[in-house]
Design a protein around this motif. Structure first.
Motif, PDB file in Angstrom:
ATOM      1  N   ARG A  79       0.861  -1.194   0.000  1.00 16.41           N
ATOM      2  CA  ARG A  79       0.000   0.000   0.000  1.00 16.41           C
ATOM      3  C   ARG A  79       0.897   1.244   0.000  1.00 16.41           C
ATOM      4  O   ARG A  79       1.868   1.319   0.755  1.00 16.41           O
ATOM      5  N   GLY A 110      -6.306  -4.246   1.254  1.00 12.94           N
ATOM      6  CA  GLY A 110      -7.048  -4.462   2.489  1.00 12.94           C
ATOM      7  C   GLY A 110      -6.163  -4.864   3.640  1.00 12.94           C
ATOM      8  O   GLY A 110      -6.331  -4.399   4.769  1.00 12.94           O
ATOM      9  N   ALA A 111      -5.207  -5.742   3.389  1.00 14.80           N
ATOM     10  CA  ALA A 111      -4.296  -6.214   4.437  1.00 14.80           C
ATOM     11  C   ALA A 111      -2.886  -6.235   3.868  1.00 14.80           C
ATOM     12  O   ALA A 111      -2.326  -7.303   3.578  1.00 14.80           O
ATOM     13  N   THR A 133       3.424  -0.896   4.005  1.00 10.31           N
ATOM     14  CA  THR A 133       2.771   0.381   3.734  1.00 10.31           C
ATOM     15  C   THR A 133       3.812   1.487   3.740  1.00 10.31           C
ATOM     16  O   THR A 133       4.665   1.547   4.626  1.00 10.31           O
TER      17      THR A 133
END
Length: 280
Positions: free
Chosen positions: A202, A229-230, A234
């Motif tokens: 992400r 979503g998971a 990030t």
């Protein structure tokens, strides 16, 4: 794989070229003679050199896309980055004979011709100039080629603005497609990090032009996907840091220092090598 899967949803940047150019022409009209000699972040280039480079891009694109002119040829054993660097320098040196007013007038004259070139393109057709930083192997769609050119003009304008201390032209209307286009380089940045099928990364960009982008391993390769979503990793980074990182206006290390990295360190390190220009 379909272009939609490899490169993500299309971007239509065509309506933004006249807007960006109007801001550039207004900026250039307000410069003092000394401003044209101010150093920019581009090594060895003053403001007048960056403007000459933009003019070169206009001339080269109109000549190639509209008139099918092949342009300069590669020297023996010359790489693409070497070719680009050489031909850019050749034009910038030649343009030293042009006054700032002449270069500005040429940009204003050629701009509408550029707009006509873009308007005549089929966005879903194969790109005339492949966007190698998004995927060095796949054929890019025309919309990505066009968006890539928009980002180049926008970035060079910002480099001039930085050099002369004139902020602006960085509102969401002009910057959103730049950020969106640059994040299409995320899968390529991750390609050296094989992970199990479905692994997601992400990338959050903060600021008015920000948003969330993601890439996941699908069919054995990284591709853009809807918001993760998971995620296994990030990266959070502000919009100013993102565009400067993608164009190497700052180093990878400087960008990481300004970012928040979470999760798999191999993936966060790879994601922050994101590059959206042809690099030597």
């Amino acid at each position: 794989m379909a272009g939609m899967m490899i490169f993500g949803p299309p971007i239509d940047a065509r309506a933004l070229f006249p807007v960006e150019r109007a801001a550039l022409l207004e900026l250039l009209a307000g410069l003092e003679p000394a401003d044209w000699a101010r150093a920019t972040v581009c090594p060895g280039w003053a403001v007048r050199d960056v403007v000459a480079h933009v003019l070169n891009d206009y001339l080269r694109r109109i000549s190639g896309s509209r008139d099918r002119h092949s342009g300069a040829i590669f020297a023996n054993d010359e790489t693409l980055p070497g070719y680009i660097a050489r031909t850019n320098e050749e034009f910038v040196r030649a343009a030293s004979q042009c006054s700032p007013r002449v270069m500005t007038d040429l940009l204003a004259h050629l701009g509408p011709q550029m707009d006509q070139v873009w308007a005549g393109m089929d966005l879903e057709a194969p790109a005339e100039l492949n966007v190698s930083w998004a995927d060095p192997e796949a054929t890019s769609p025309a919309w990505l080629d066009i968006a890539r050119d928009y980002t180049e003009y926008w970035v060079h304008q910002q480099q001039v603005r930085d050099a002369v201390g004139r902020p602006g032209a960085d509102g969401p209307d002009l910057l959103v497609p730049v950020v969106d286009t640059f994040l299409r380089a995320l899968p390529n940045a991750l390609r050296g990090e094989p992970r199990p099928e479905g692994t997601e990364v992400r990338f959050e960009v903060t600021g008015p032009a920000g948003g969330v982008w993601a890439a996941a391993v699908t069919g054995g390769r990284w591709i853009p996907v809807p918001e993760a979503g998971a995620p296994a990793a990030t990266v959070r980074m502000d919009q100013d840091t993102l565009w400067r990182l993608a164009t190497r206006g700052i180093t990878v290390e400087q960008a990481r220092a300004r970012a928040r990295l979470e999760g798999d360190p191999g993936l966060t390190e790879a994601a922050t090598t994101l590059l959206a220009i042809v690099w030597v």
